[in-house]
Design an enzyme around this catalytic site. Structure first.
Site, PDB file in Angstrom:
ATOM      1  N   ASP A  81       0.829  -1.204   0.000  1.00  0.00           N
ATOM      2  CA  ASP A  81       0.000   0.000   0.000  1.00  0.00           C
ATOM      3  C   ASP A  81       0.867   1.258   0.000  1.00  0.00           C
ATOM      4  OD1 ASP A  81      -2.832   0.996   0.421  1.00  0.00           O
ATOM      5  OD2 ASP A  81      -1.878   1.936   2.158  1.00  0.00           O
ATOM      6  N   GLU A  95      14.187 -15.688   0.723  1.00  0.00           N
ATOM      7  CA  GLU A  95      14.407 -16.782   1.680  1.00  0.00           C
ATOM      8  C   GLU A  95      13.508 -17.963   1.352  1.00  0.00           C
ATOM      9  OE1 GLU A  95      13.469 -15.070   5.496  1.00  0.00           O
ATOM     10  OE2 GLU A  95      15.227 -13.749   5.444  1.00  0.00           O
TER      11      GLU A  95
HETATM   12  C1  NOJ Z   1      -4.355   3.039  -0.835  1.00  0.00           C
HETATM   13  C2  NOJ Z   1      -5.496   2.111  -0.640  1.00  0.00           C
HETATM   14  O1  NOJ Z   1      -5.747   1.441  -1.858  1.00  0.00           O
HETATM   15  C3  NOJ Z   1      -6.661   2.931  -0.150  1.00  0.00           C
HETATM   16  O2  NOJ Z   1      -7.850   2.191  -0.120  1.00  0.00           O
HETATM   17  C4  NOJ Z   1      -6.329   3.483   1.209  1.00  0.00           C
HETATM   18  O3  NOJ Z   1      -7.353   4.363   1.628  1.00  0.00           O
HETATM   19  C5  NOJ Z   1      -5.012   4.248   1.188  1.00  0.00           C
HETATM   20  N1  NOJ Z   1      -3.994   3.574   0.448  1.00  0.00           N
HETATM   21  C6  NOJ Z   1      -4.490   4.449   2.589  1.00  0.00           C
HETATM   22  O4  NOJ Z   1      -4.036   3.223   3.112  1.00  0.00           O
END
Ligand code: NOJ
Ligand code: CA
Length: 565
Positions: free
Chosen positions: A218, A268
């Site tokens: 993310d 790993e």
């Molecule tokens: C990107 C994610 O896809 C989204 O859903 C989220 O709100 C933000 N990152 C924050 O984690």
């Protein structure tokens, strides 16, 4: 189940040397709270998902990407993680997770889980410890705490907004402030802190040891920051160069040291674990750093998702990305929809972004009435054509749950039923708000049957209300209809394996600016008419089309042909 037993659960037929399985994989994104509800409490869960593994097998995907399923106060749909190494009790248990891994692997389907490393939930024990600890303590050092400005520190350390609207700094009881790029319930980690780095390595191993095949990372471009004592203003930050790895908040070069360490962890394992970066960066060259094999290995390319349904836009995105992938040794990642974007069937029914001033990809306009200005039929037709174009490309395809049903965005969710912080708190930032509506409209629980409470999603009602028109998009309705979008996806995914012998394509002349045509090394041609007028069909043996065709290729249609030469 012991870790050894779990590690043994690799997909059948997968040799330990097939470390490249991801290069042309079809990855299906599951947003777990909205996929299938196994116990009738209205929230999708792992039991529900496991019961639908036969559906995924039948669909013909190679891997599932599971959005966050960790304990969370749900301030941001689970992207506020309170414990990175457990399952939200509303979603299931670790045992259910192990069962899911085994069930998917038994069908030859891999599993990728979401890792959220820029921020935790404010409910995370380390954030709670930070709150309970004094300024300057080791516990506060794991996050980004600062004293405020003004006489009594009553002003935030900087004027930065949060991505979801409102300030990006929040004050705690003793007067200090902490940074949160997203909602105030999502405090940013301090990636200069070795304990934070170590803890994420533990998390990666925890899931890899349980048999997880890879990770979706993310906001991979954030994490590491360079924050001087005197913080720059927001305007100053906006004016700074983000192209050279030196911006204080994003895409810093040192970030790659973090991913190099992660890469060591991935290696790993036999088969090595994979990763795909969600990296919002300024240029394809910067994106390539995340996609390198010394880093995460793959990075999402959202350019197709932001593009209008238009031949020259699609072609330039594809050309640029294939070239970039070839240079880095990674493979392309094609995406039309995900849990953050307006569903593409709906987007393609809107007037072109350029004509309306809306932000491409994110918006679906709501001028008073839901669905105002959306041509649903055209959107559906174009969505099917775009999908068949995308599935014909070399590289991996990321599909979002429900797009295989041709689902449209749900526009008319009552305000008091909405959950997305981008709706609840973000009236002013258009970037995440879909023009003020937030992202709930693409997260409505899937319809499995045409009748019954929550259309077969569960035995009770769903956590987000489903509209009546979902009945005609249900799995039950569509699998009975050979012309349905589901039937099209199933056929395309079965056939697609025949295209995956190599990762190249050759563009062919069409004589029409609205028509794209390319040939893959197996001899198949993919032809898409992005226009409105029918054009002559190239010669070739018919393989598949996004909508019925006769002797011409109608507008908004893709055909796959086996060339005769
Ligand atoms: C990107 C994610 O896809 C989204 O859903 C989220 O709100 C933000 N990152 C924050 O984690
Ligand atoms: Ca449930």
């Amino acid at each position: 189940m012991s870790t050894d037993t779990l590690n043994a659960l690799v997909p059948p037929g997968a040799s330990t040397t097939d470390r490249d399985w991801w290069r042309q994989a079809v990855v299906y994104q599951v947003y777990p709270r909205s996929f299938a509800d196994g116990n009738g409490d209205g929230i999708g869960d792992l039991t529900g998902l496991r019961s639908r593994v036969p559906y995924l097998t039948e669909l013909g995907i190679d891997a599932v990407w599971l959005s966050p399923f960790y304990p969370s106060a749900l301030a941001d749909g689970g992207y506020d993680v309170a414990d990175y190494r457990d399952v939200d009790p509303r979603i299931g248990t670790l045992e259910d997770f192990d069962g899911l891994v085994a069930a998917l692997h038994a069908e030859g389907i891999r599993l990728i889980v979401d890792i959220v490393p820029n921020h935790s939930s404010d409910q995370h024990p380390w954030f709670q410890e930070a709150l309970a600890s004094p300024r300057g303590s080791a516990a506060r050092e794991r996050y980004i705490f600062r004293d405020g400005k003004g006489e009594d520190g009553e002003l935030p350390p900087a004027d930065w907004p949060s991505t979801f609207g409102g300030p990006g700094w929040t004050r705690v009881a003793d007067g200090q402030w902490y940074l949160h790029t997203f909602a105030k319930e999502q405090p940013d980690w301090n990636w200069d802190n070795p304990e934070v780095r170590e803890d994420f390595l533990t998390t990666l191993r925890f899931w890899a040891d349980r048999g997880v095949d890879g990770f979706r990372v993310d906001v991979a471009q954030l994490l590491v920051k360079d924050l001087p004592a005197e913080l720059p203003s927001w305007d100053e930050l906006q004016a700074m160069d983000a192209d050279h790895g030196t911006h204080p908040l994003q895409d810093r070069d040192e970030l790659q040291d973090v991913y190099a360490q992660w890469r060591e962890v991935f290696e790993e394992y036999d088969t090595p674990r994979v990763a795909v970066a969600e990296a919002h960066v300024s240029t394809p060259e910067r994106r390539a750093r995340y996609a390198s094999s010394a880093s995460l290995g793959q990075a999402f390319n959202f350019d197709l998702m932001w593009a209008d349904f238009d031949a020259s836009s699609f072609r330039s995105v594809v050309e640029a990305d294939l070239e970039q992938s070839a240079r880095t040794g990674s493979s392309s990642t094609w995406v039309l929809s995900n849990h953050d974007a307006t569903r593409h069937a709906t987007r393609y029914g809107l007037p072109p972004a350029a004509d309306t001033g809306r932000k491409a990809g994110t918006a679906w306009m709501l001028e008073g009435a839901p669905r105002a200005g959306v041509d649903l039929q055209l959107g559906t037709r174009r969505a099917r054509a775009a999908t068949l174009f995308l599935l014909g490309l070399p590289g991996s395809a990321y599909l979002y749950q429900g797009e295989e049903l041709g689902l449209h965005e749900v526009g008319d969710i009552p305000a008091d039923a909405r959950q997305d912080p981008a709706f609840l708190r973000c009236v002013e930032t258009q970037e995440w708000s879909h023009d003020g509506l937030g992202r709930d409209g693409c997260r409505v629980p899937l319809p499995w049957t045409s009748e019954g409470p929550s259309f077969g999603f569960g035995t009770g009602s769903a956590h987000l209300p489903q509209p009546a028109w979902f009945a005609q998009y249900s799995v039950e309705a569509e699998q009975a209809d050979p012309g349905s979008t589901l039937s099209l996806y199933r056929r395309a995914l079965r056939l697609r394996h025949k295209l995956q012998t190599s990762e190249t394509l050759e563009w062919l002349e069409t004589g029409h600016e609205d028509v794209l045509r390319f040939r893959r090394p197996n001899g198949w041609e993919i032809v898409t008419n992005f226009g409105t007028e029918p054009v002559a069909l190239p010669t070739g043996q018919f393989v598949l089309a996004s909508d019925p065709i006769e002797d011409q290729l109608p507008g908004a249609t893709t055909v796959w042909l086996r060339s005769e030469s």
